[in-house]
Design a protein around this motif. Structure first.
Motif, mmCIF file in Angstrom:
data_model
loop_
_atom_site.group_PDB
_atom_site.id
_atom_site.type_symbol
_atom_site.label_atom_id
_atom_site.label_comp_id
_atom_site.label_asym_id
_atom_site.label_seq_id
_atom_site.Cartn_x
_atom_site.Cartn_y
_atom_site.Cartn_z
ATOM 1 N N ARG A 8 0.817 -1.211 0.000
ATOM 2 C CA ARG A 8 0.000 0.000 0.000
ATOM 3 C C ARG A 8 0.855 1.267 0.000
ATOM 4 O O ARG A 8 0.411 2.322 -0.449
ATOM 5 N N ALA A 9 2.092 1.177 0.505
ATOM 6 C CA ALA A 9 2.978 2.337 0.539
ATOM 7 C C ALA A 9 3.797 2.492 -0.734
ATOM 8 O O ALA A 9 4.502 3.480 -0.895
ATOM 9 N N PRO A 40 -5.410 -4.939 -5.770
ATOM 10 C CA PRO A 40 -6.370 -5.572 -4.864
ATOM 11 C C PRO A 40 -5.700 -6.694 -4.070
ATOM 12 O O PRO A 40 -4.908 -7.459 -4.630
ATOM 13 N N ILE A 41 -6.011 -6.787 -2.789
ATOM 14 C CA ILE A 41 -5.393 -7.788 -1.918
ATOM 15 C C ILE A 41 -6.465 -8.530 -1.128
ATOM 16 O O ILE A 41 -7.326 -7.910 -0.502
ATOM 17 N N VAL A 47 -10.059 -7.662 11.127
ATOM 18 C CA VAL A 47 -9.946 -6.204 11.191
ATOM 19 C C VAL A 47 -8.518 -5.762 10.916
ATOM 20 O O VAL A 47 -8.279 -4.779 10.205
ATOM 21 N N ALA A 48 -7.540 -6.505 11.484
ATOM 22 C CA ALA A 48 -6.138 -6.142 11.266
ATOM 23 C C ALA A 48 -5.774 -6.197 9.788
ATOM 24 O O ALA A 48 -5.082 -5.313 9.273
ATOM 25 N N GLY A 49 -6.254 -7.229 9.087
ATOM 26 C CA GLY A 49 -5.983 -7.331 7.658
ATOM 27 C C GLY A 49 -6.595 -6.199 6.872
ATOM 28 O O GLY A 49 -5.949 -5.597 6.001
ATOM 29 N N LEU A 50 -7.837 -5.879 7.170
ATOM 30 C CA LEU A 50 -8.513 -4.792 6.461
ATOM 31 C C LEU A 50 -7.878 -3.447 6.794
ATOM 32 O O LEU A 50 -7.738 -2.582 5.922
ATOM 33 N N GLY A 68 -4.891 -2.578 4.803
ATOM 34 C CA GLY A 68 -5.127 -2.201 3.410
ATOM 35 C C GLY A 68 -5.686 -3.291 2.534
ATOM 36 O O GLY A 68 -5.835 -3.094 1.330
ATOM 37 N N ALA A 69 -6.011 -4.458 3.124
ATOM 38 C CA ALA A 69 -6.590 -5.538 2.328
ATOM 39 C C ALA A 69 -8.000 -5.176 1.873
ATOM 40 O O ALA A 69 -8.711 -4.427 2.541
#
Length: 339
Positions: free
Chosen positions: A77-78, A86-87, A100-103, A106-107
């Motif tokens: 994402r950086a 898309p991930i 939540v951590a994955g989203l 930036g997923a």
């Protein structure tokens, strides 16, 4: 690592998982459904793969040794060149906190292991469809286009944080196309994209945004303190790369030879960069279009100066940059050759 040759119209999926059995199952099922597949077995290997080929979507396992899926997602994402990739993350845990951590990293979506392959294929297709509709991407550079650029500037406006918007293009680019053809011209554009990408990544945090307006026009959105390091590195990097794209005879003599309509031969200098900059610290902008208009105006002023040049809007006294000289007119802050 597995890579497939270009030439296929199939969408390309990058699968990243340290478990070779998982990789094999996912790869086989993706291929059965018409996708092309690249594979990597670690976050570091995935980054190496992406240096040579850009997929349409990545499936990333969260739980990997070394660089885990969260860190890989953050790095993607950086990186301006793959920021719109898309991930889908794979997690062995059904806990809400892991999803939540994955989203948050930036997923775009997640699938919990053990997963049903038909569900994974459905989520891949749905994610690809959403992203194709929501994100316009330059086919030449892979960078986000006008809609995403304006959205990025709008987000900065709403956040209230300081920002700089740089409008960049190649001086005398038409001469390159006229002498060498559009194919060589595309190489110059791609080279500039890579130079800008390296410069924005090297600037560190907060992540700078890089977009491709079209043709040889690019936009960088960054923090004002990142302005000088990004523009200086980009100019030096691009000028060095451009020297390698000319025919040896043109590079050696330092100019192109062109013929006008009357058959007269004349000289055209080699390409440089003009960069116009609008700063939120100089004035209050109400709309992204106003920011772009000011940056574009300053780019026009930069083109009046010989060599690569950065022109910053100076029409208030609210900003003092330590690295910035006194303006000669409305523009200041130079970088690169001839400034």
């Amino acid at each position: 690592m597995t890579t497939e040759p270009h030439g296929s119209a199939a969408e390309v999926i990058l699968v990243v998982d340290d478990d070779p059995d998982i990789v094999r199952v996912v790869e086989v099922n993706l291929r059965l459904h018409g996708f092309d597949v690249m594979t990597a077995h670690s976050g570091a290997e995935a980054l190496d793969v992406l240096e040579n080929r850009r997929p349409d979507l990545a499936i990333v396992d969260l739980m990997m040794p070394g660089m885990d899926g969260l860190e890989l997602t953050r790095r993607l994402r950086a990186d301006p060149m793959v920021t719109a990739l898309p991930i889908i993350v794979l997690t062995a845990k059904a806990l809400t906190s892991d999803k939540v951590a994955g989203l948050a990293a930036g997923a775009d979506d997640y699938v919990v292991k053990p997963f049903d392959t038909s569900e994974l294929i459905a989520r891949v297709r749905a994610t690809l469809r959403r992203n194709q509709e929501a994100r316009e991407v330059s086919p030449l550079t892979g960078l986000a286009g006008n809609t995403r650029i304006l959205r990025e500037i709008a987000d900065r406006l709403k956040s209230g944080t300081d920002y700089a918007v740089c409008y960049i293009d190649i001086d005398r680019f038409k001469a390159v196309n006229d002498v060498y053809g559009f194919g060589r011209g595309d190489q110059f554009i791609s080279s500039l994209a890579r130079s800008l990408r390296r410069a924005t990544v090297a600037a560190g945090l907060p992540p700078a945004f890089l977009g491709h307006v079209g043709g040889d026009d690019f936009v960088v959105v960054c923090h004002p303190l990142q302005l000088k390091p990004i523009t200086t590195k980009a100019i030096l990097d691009f000028e060095a790369a451009a020297d390698e794209l000319y025919d040896p005879i043109d590079a050696a003599r330092g100019y192109l030879e062109m013929v006008d309509r009357r058959g007269k031969v004349f000289e055209v200098n080699l390409v440089t960069l003009s960069i116009g900059v609008a700063l939120s610290t100089m004035r209050v902008f109400e709309h992204p279009g106003e920011v772009v208009a000011v940056a574009s105006e300053m780019k026009t002023k930069a083109k009046k100066v010989h060599g690569s040049y950065v022109a910053i809007d100076q029409r208030t006294d609210r900003l003092v940059l330590p690295s910035q000289r006194e303006p000669e007119s409305d523009a200041a802050a130079e970088a690169g050759s001839g400034a």
